[in-house]
Design a protein around this motif. Structure first.
Motif, PDB file in Angstrom:
ATOM      1  N   VAL A 130      -3.752  44.228 -25.100  1.00 10.03           N
ATOM      2  CA  VAL A 130      -4.238  45.473 -25.701  1.00 10.03           C
ATOM      3  C   VAL A 130      -5.746  45.574 -25.498  1.00 10.03           C
ATOM      4  O   VAL A 130      -6.512  44.771 -26.039  1.00 10.03           O
ATOM      5  CB  VAL A 130      -3.889  45.545 -27.201  1.00 10.03           C
ATOM      6  CG1 VAL A 130      -4.471  46.820 -27.820  1.00 10.03           C
ATOM      7  CG2 VAL A 130      -2.380  45.493 -27.401  1.00 10.03           C
ATOM      8  N   ASP A 131      -6.168  46.553 -24.717  1.00  7.26           N
ATOM      9  CA  ASP A 131      -7.597  46.712 -24.406  1.00  7.26           C
ATOM     10  C   ASP A 131      -8.296  47.710 -25.323  1.00  7.26           C
ATOM     11  O   ASP A 131      -9.504  47.602 -25.545  1.00  7.26           O
ATOM     12  CB  ASP A 131      -7.770  47.191 -22.964  1.00  7.26           C
ATOM     13  CG  ASP A 131      -7.400  46.130 -21.944  1.00  7.26           C
ATOM     14  OD1 ASP A 131      -7.626  44.937 -22.218  1.00  7.26           O
ATOM     15  OD2 ASP A 131      -6.887  46.501 -20.871  1.00  7.26           O
ATOM     16  N   HIS A 132      -7.540  48.701 -25.829  1.00  4.13           N
ATOM     17  CA  HIS A 132      -8.145  49.770 -26.614  1.00  4.13           C
ATOM     18  C   HIS A 132      -7.300  50.056 -27.851  1.00  4.13           C
ATOM     19  O   HIS A 132      -6.073  50.013 -27.793  1.00  4.13           O
ATOM     20  CB  HIS A 132      -8.249  51.059 -25.787  1.00  4.13           C
ATOM     21  CG  HIS A 132      -9.072  50.923 -24.540  1.00  4.13           C
ATOM     22  ND1 HIS A 132     -10.437  51.079 -24.540  1.00  4.13           N
ATOM     23  CD2 HIS A 132      -8.710  50.641 -23.254  1.00  4.13           C
ATOM     24  CE1 HIS A 132     -10.893  50.906 -23.315  1.00  4.13           C
ATOM     25  NE2 HIS A 132      -9.862  50.634 -22.512  1.00  4.13           N
ATOM     26  N   ILE A 133      -7.984  50.380 -28.949  1.00  2.00           N
ATOM     27  CA  ILE A 133      -7.313  50.786 -30.182  1.00  2.00           C
ATOM     28  C   ILE A 133      -7.960  52.085 -30.650  1.00  2.00           C
ATOM     29  O   ILE A 133      -9.168  52.138 -30.891  1.00  2.00           O
ATOM     30  CB  ILE A 133      -7.416  49.710 -31.276  1.00  2.00           C
ATOM     31  CG1 ILE A 133      -6.837  48.391 -30.776  1.00  2.00           C
ATOM     32  CG2 ILE A 133      -6.694  50.170 -32.547  1.00  2.00           C
ATOM     33  CD1 ILE A 133      -7.072  47.214 -31.714  1.00  2.00           C
ATOM     34  N   LEU A 134      -7.160  53.112 -30.752  1.00  2.74           N
ATOM     35  CA  LEU A 134      -7.622  54.431 -31.176  1.00  2.74           C
ATOM     36  C   LEU A 134      -7.277  54.596 -32.649  1.00  2.74           C
ATOM     37  O   LEU A 134      -6.099  54.572 -33.024  1.00  2.74           O
ATOM     38  CB  LEU A 134      -6.929  55.487 -30.324  1.00  2.74           C
ATOM     39  CG  LEU A 134      -7.399  56.923 -30.341  1.00  2.74           C
ATOM     40  CD1 LEU A 134      -8.874  57.031 -29.978  1.00  2.74           C
ATOM     41  CD2 LEU A 134      -6.557  57.750 -29.375  1.00  2.74           C
ATOM     42  N   VAL A 135      -8.307  54.733 -33.491  1.00  2.02           N
ATOM     43  CA  VAL A 135      -8.116  54.757 -34.941  1.00  2.02           C
ATOM     44  C   VAL A 135      -8.360  56.177 -35.457  1.00  2.02           C
ATOM     45  O   VAL A 135      -9.424  56.756 -35.235  1.00  2.02           O
ATOM     46  CB  VAL A 135      -9.065  53.764 -35.635  1.00  2.02           C
ATOM     47  CG1 VAL A 135      -8.905  53.835 -37.147  1.00  2.02           C
ATOM     48  CG2 VAL A 135      -8.785  52.344 -35.154  1.00  2.02           C
ATOM     49  N   GLY A 136      -7.365  56.726 -36.175  1.00  4.89           N
ATOM     50  CA  GLY A 136      -7.468  58.097 -36.655  1.00  4.89           C
ATOM     51  C   GLY A 136      -8.335  58.263 -37.882  1.00  4.89           C
ATOM     52  O   GLY A 136      -9.003  59.281 -38.045  1.00  4.89           O
ATOM     53  N   HIS A 137      -8.332  57.272 -38.770  1.00  4.93           N
ATOM     54  CA  HIS A 137      -9.194  57.308 -39.951  1.00  4.93           C
ATOM     55  C   HIS A 137      -9.246  55.914 -40.568  1.00  4.93           C
ATOM     56  O   HIS A 137      -8.580  54.985 -40.099  1.00  4.93           O
ATOM     57  CB  HIS A 137      -8.726  58.360 -40.962  1.00  4.93           C
ATOM     58  CG  HIS A 137      -7.445  58.043 -41.661  1.00  4.93           C
ATOM     59  ND1 HIS A 137      -6.237  57.954 -41.014  1.00  4.93           N
ATOM     60  CD2 HIS A 137      -7.176  57.796 -42.970  1.00  4.93           C
ATOM     61  CE1 HIS A 137      -5.282  57.674 -41.886  1.00  4.93           C
ATOM     62  NE2 HIS A 137      -5.823  57.566 -43.075  1.00  4.93           N
ATOM     63  N   SER A 138     -10.018  55.760 -41.610  1.00  6.76           N
ATOM     64  CA  SER A 138     -10.389  54.438 -42.108  1.00  6.76           C
ATOM     65  C   SER A 138      -9.465  53.856 -43.161  1.00  6.76           C
ATOM     66  O   SER A 138      -9.685  52.722 -43.588  1.00  6.76           O
ATOM     67  CB  SER A 138     -11.813  54.495 -42.687  1.00  6.76           C
ATOM     68  OG  SER A 138     -11.874  55.430 -43.762  1.00  6.76           O
ATOM     69  N   HIS A 139      -8.445  54.558 -43.601  1.00  2.00           N
ATOM     70  CA  HIS A 139      -7.609  54.021 -44.669  1.00  2.00           C
ATOM     71  C   HIS A 139      -6.904  52.742 -44.226  1.00  2.00           C
ATOM     72  O   HIS A 139      -6.524  52.576 -43.070  1.00  2.00           O
ATOM     73  CB  HIS A 139      -6.616  55.074 -45.153  1.00  2.00           C
ATOM     74  CG  HIS A 139      -7.251  56.070 -46.071  1.00  2.00           C
ATOM     75  ND1 HIS A 139      -6.675  57.287 -46.378  1.00  2.00           N
ATOM     76  CD2 HIS A 139      -8.427  56.030 -46.768  1.00  2.00           C
ATOM     77  CE1 HIS A 139      -7.467  57.952 -47.223  1.00  2.00           C
ATOM     78  NE2 HIS A 139      -8.525  57.202 -47.457  1.00  2.00           N
ATOM     79  N   PHE A 140      -6.728  51.858 -45.224  1.00  2.00           N
ATOM     80  CA  PHE A 140      -6.358  50.464 -44.961  1.00  2.00           C
ATOM     81  C   PHE A 140      -5.086  50.322 -44.147  1.00  2.00           C
ATOM     82  O   PHE A 140      -5.000  49.467 -43.245  1.00  2.00           O
ATOM     83  CB  PHE A 140      -6.214  49.729 -46.305  1.00  2.00           C
ATOM     84  CG  PHE A 140      -5.975  48.259 -46.161  1.00  2.00           C
ATOM     85  CD1 PHE A 140      -7.001  47.412 -45.763  1.00  2.00           C
ATOM     86  CD2 PHE A 140      -4.731  47.707 -46.431  1.00  2.00           C
ATOM     87  CE1 PHE A 140      -6.789  46.046 -45.633  1.00  2.00           C
ATOM     88  CE2 PHE A 140      -4.508  46.351 -46.301  1.00  2.00           C
ATOM     89  CZ  PHE A 140      -5.536  45.514 -45.903  1.00  2.00           C
ATOM     90  N   ASP A 141      -4.068  51.134 -44.425  1.00  2.00           N
ATOM     91  CA  ASP A 141      -2.793  50.957 -43.730  1.00  2.00           C
ATOM     92  C   ASP A 141      -2.878  51.277 -42.247  1.00  2.00           C
ATOM     93  O   ASP A 141      -1.969  50.941 -41.482  1.00  2.00           O
ATOM     94  CB  ASP A 141      -1.677  51.783 -44.397  1.00  2.00           C
ATOM     95  CG  ASP A 141      -1.996  53.265 -44.501  1.00  2.00           C
ATOM     96  OD1 ASP A 141      -3.165  53.607 -44.758  1.00  2.00           O
ATOM     97  OD2 ASP A 141      -1.071  54.090 -44.349  1.00  2.00           O
ATOM     98  N   HIS A 142      -3.974  51.897 -41.818  1.00  2.00           N
ATOM     99  CA  HIS A 142      -4.143  52.237 -40.407  1.00  2.00           C
ATOM    100  C   HIS A 142      -5.084  51.284 -39.676  1.00  2.00           C
ATOM    101  O   HIS A 142      -5.166  51.327 -38.450  1.00  2.00           O
ATOM    102  CB  HIS A 142      -4.656  53.668 -40.275  1.00  2.00           C
ATOM    103  CG  HIS A 142      -3.686  54.674 -40.806  1.00  2.00           C
ATOM    104  ND1 HIS A 142      -2.830  55.384 -40.001  1.00  2.00           N
ATOM    105  CD2 HIS A 142      -3.413  55.054 -42.082  1.00  2.00           C
ATOM    106  CE1 HIS A 142      -2.076  56.176 -40.759  1.00  2.00           C
ATOM    107  NE2 HIS A 142      -2.414  55.997 -42.018  1.00  2.00           N
TER     108      HIS A 142
END
Length: 251
Positions: free
Chosen positions: A46-58
């Protein structure tokens, strides 16, 4: 484009895993189920992780992943996050109190992780993928994503309540194959969904009226584990599919 469902719930129980999808084995969408779903060898790819927002479950598996892949990769894993989300990760997760700062370990020049920020609403490149971010409706800065490899396009709503910007952007998108949409609470908890920035089957039905679908699959995720059975009953009349752990798709 290959899509693998690692986590598709809005929380965790033994049969439920938090939000996490894997594209072509190299791009993760959110990080709620990376370390609990992938082998060490798969994690290292896994080279990249796209995070939608900061909430813990994500974001919860980001620190555990960093600890597992250290010394096993030649380049850092890149976390792509909006400015507000990136600030939250630096201040509250990788702060040497809750967890070591793996953006500087083992050295600043060769860290395990690097965080790259994007402007909510902007378009940017993630490896071979062009990503358009779309601000959606949630208590913290949250983005949906439209991801293209040049041949096919996948979209993800992110955590959101009713919104207009996302549907406008989707209706402008060519060659959209699938849309991942959150639906969290049953209709009886509509007021809770409204104040927490989530959808119910009722609001999802209204939102889909804004969508010029053009053959795209609508795939639902983020069902709260305590309400999965009720949600599936309420969603049954709608032209959507509820995702299950382990589902895979060729788009």
């Amino acid at each position: 484009m290959k899509l693998r469902v690692l986590g598709c719930h809005g929380g965790e129980l033994p049969t439920c895993k938090s939000t996490c999808f894997l594209v072509d084995d190299v791009l993760a969408l959110d990080a709620g189920a990376l370390t609990g779903s992938l082998t060490l060898e798969e994690l290292c790819r896994v080279d990249h992780i796209l995070v939608g927002h900061s909430h813990f479950d994500h974001v919860k598996d980001l620190p555990l992943m960093a600890d597992l892949v250290i010394g096993r990769r030649d380049k850092p894993v890149t976390i792509h996050a909006s400015r507000e989300c990136a600030r939250a990760l630096r201040d509250n997760m990788f702060n040497n109190a809750l967890w070591p700062d793996f953006t500087r370990i083992p050295t600043r020049a060769r860290p395990v992780l690097q965080i790259k920020t994007f402007r909510a609403g902007g378009t940017f490149q993630v490896g071979p993928y062009t990503v358009r971010s779309v601000p959606v409706s949630h208590p913290v800065e949250s983005c949906g994503f439209i991801i293209s490899d040049g041949k096919s396009t996948l979209a993800m709503s992110g955590d959101t309540g009713p919104t207009d910007k996302l549907w406008k952007a989707l209706n402008e998108t060519k060659n959209l194959k699938a849309l991942l949409v959150e639906t969290s609470f049953p209709n009886k908890l509509q007021s809770l969904a409204d104040i927490s920035g989530h959808l119910t089957p009722h609001t999802l039905e209204q939102e889909l009226k804004k969508f010029e679908r053009n053959g795209a699959s609508v795939l639902l995720y983020h069902l709260k584990p305590a309400f999965v059975a009720q949600l599936k009953k309420e969603l049954a009349p709608l032209p959507v599919d509820v995702l299950e752990l382990g589902d895979t798709f060729e788009l």
